[in-house]
Write an enzyme that holds these catalytic residues in place. Structure first.
Site, PDB file in Angstrom:
ATOM      1  CG  HIS A 244     -26.755  99.445 123.265  1.00 41.84           C
ATOM      2  ND1 HIS A 244     -26.120  99.765 121.784  1.00 41.84           N
ATOM      3  CD2 HIS A 244     -25.639  99.439 123.834  1.00 41.84           C
ATOM      4  CE1 HIS A 244     -24.722  99.582 121.934  1.00 41.84           C
ATOM      5  NE2 HIS A 244     -24.674  99.294 123.387  1.00 41.84           N
TER       6      HIS A 244
HETATM    7  P1  TYD Z   1     -23.907  97.834 117.920  1.00 38.69           P
HETATM    8  O1  TYD Z   1     -23.405  97.520 119.366  1.00 38.69           O
HETATM    9  O2  TYD Z   1     -25.454  97.873 117.817  1.00 38.69           O
HETATM   10  O3  TYD Z   1     -23.237  98.984 117.516  1.00 38.69           O
HETATM   11  P2  TYD Z   1     -23.444 100.574 118.237  1.00 38.69           P
HETATM   12  O4  TYD Z   1     -24.182 100.444 119.284  1.00 38.69           O
HETATM   13  O5  TYD Z   1     -22.115 101.327 118.130  1.00 38.69           O
HETATM   14  O6  TYD Z   1     -24.307 101.432 117.185  1.00 38.69           O
HETATM   15  O7  TYD Z   1     -23.433  96.735 116.883  1.00 38.69           O
HETATM   16  C1  TYD Z   1     -23.799  96.981 115.606  1.00 38.69           C
HETATM   17  C2  TYD Z   1     -23.733  95.609 114.964  1.00 38.69           C
HETATM   18  O8  TYD Z   1     -22.467  95.246 114.981  1.00 38.69           O
HETATM   19  C3  TYD Z   1     -24.635  94.611 115.751  1.00 38.69           C
HETATM   20  O9  TYD Z   1     -25.842  94.116 115.193  1.00 38.69           O
HETATM   21  C4  TYD Z   1     -23.697  93.297 115.663  1.00 38.69           C
HETATM   22  C5  TYD Z   1     -22.532  94.012 115.314  1.00 38.69           C
HETATM   23  N1  TYD Z   1     -21.563  93.688 116.291  1.00 38.69           N
HETATM   24  C6  TYD Z   1     -20.617  92.286 116.309  1.00 38.69           C
HETATM   25  O10 TYD Z   1     -20.633  91.602 115.302  1.00 38.69           O
HETATM   26  N2  TYD Z   1     -19.455  92.385 117.410  1.00 38.69           N
HETATM   27  C7  TYD Z   1     -19.300  93.282 117.900  1.00 38.69           C
HETATM   28  O11 TYD Z   1     -18.518  93.163 118.940  1.00 38.69           O
HETATM   29  C8  TYD Z   1     -20.267  94.403 118.277  1.00 38.69           C
HETATM   30  C9  TYD Z   1     -20.093  95.465 119.095  1.00 38.69           C
HETATM   31  C10 TYD Z   1     -21.096  94.507 117.198  1.00 38.69           C
END
Ligand code: TYD
Length: 138
Positions: free
Chosen positions: A52
């Site tokens: 992303h």
């Molecule tokens: P995401 O940033 O999509 O993870 P990655 O890119 O590392 O695979 O986050 C995954 C989920 O975690 C997202 O749907 C919501 C939760 N989340 C939080 O609640 N707080 C945060 O600070 C982050 C980064 C994610």
């Protein structure tokens, strides 16, 4: 912002015969004030994270344990950075598509972030990201 604006940061290390310590405070090694810290761990073999971009968020990514690779893509150029030291950070500017992959067993990815969590700041679709970059360039 381009991938060339995303730099490797050497974080301070306090050595000690028993082991090392790294302390991070606002106003020193990180080029933004940290409003949030999160970490990714227990990543299964072969699994990726990220995939992303963020519109406003700036981050510093650290492999506090183990190793992994980060693909950065500004819409025109790409580069891959391997992180494997707890005193090395990767500063990721806003507007970068990023993907984290090749996690070693037991790797822990610490992320310092410039803003609180905001799903509206995410671009999760690669074609949408390309259109966003194109529009930003005017
Ligand atoms: P995401 O940033 O999509 O993870 P990655 O890119 O590392 O695979 O986050 C995954 C989920 O975690 C997202 O749907 C919501 C939760 N989340 C939080 O609640 N707080 C945060 O600070 C982050 C980064 C994610």
């Amino acid at each position: 912002m381009t991938i060339y604006d995303c730099s490797i940061l050497e974080l301070p290390k306090v050595p000690n015969a028993a082991g090392n310590l790294t302390a991070l405070e606002n106003g020193s090694a990180i080029p933004f004030d940290t409003q949030r810290v999160y970490y990714i761990y227990d990543v299964k073999s072969g699994q990726d994270r990220g995939a992303h971009a963020h519109k406003e968020l700036e981050q510093c990514i650290v492999a506090v344990s183990g190793a992994f690779e980060v693909l950065l893509d500004d819409g025109q150029r790409k580069k891959v950075i391997r992180l494997d030291r707890p005193n090395i950070g990767l500063n990721v500017k806003p507007g970068m598509w990023r993907q984290l992959f090749n996690f070693s067993a037991g790797a822990v990815c610490l992320v310092l972030a410039s803003h609180p969590y905001d799903e509206d700041d995410y671009i999760r679709d690669y074609e949408e990201f390309q259109a966003y970059v194109h529009d930003s360039e005017g």
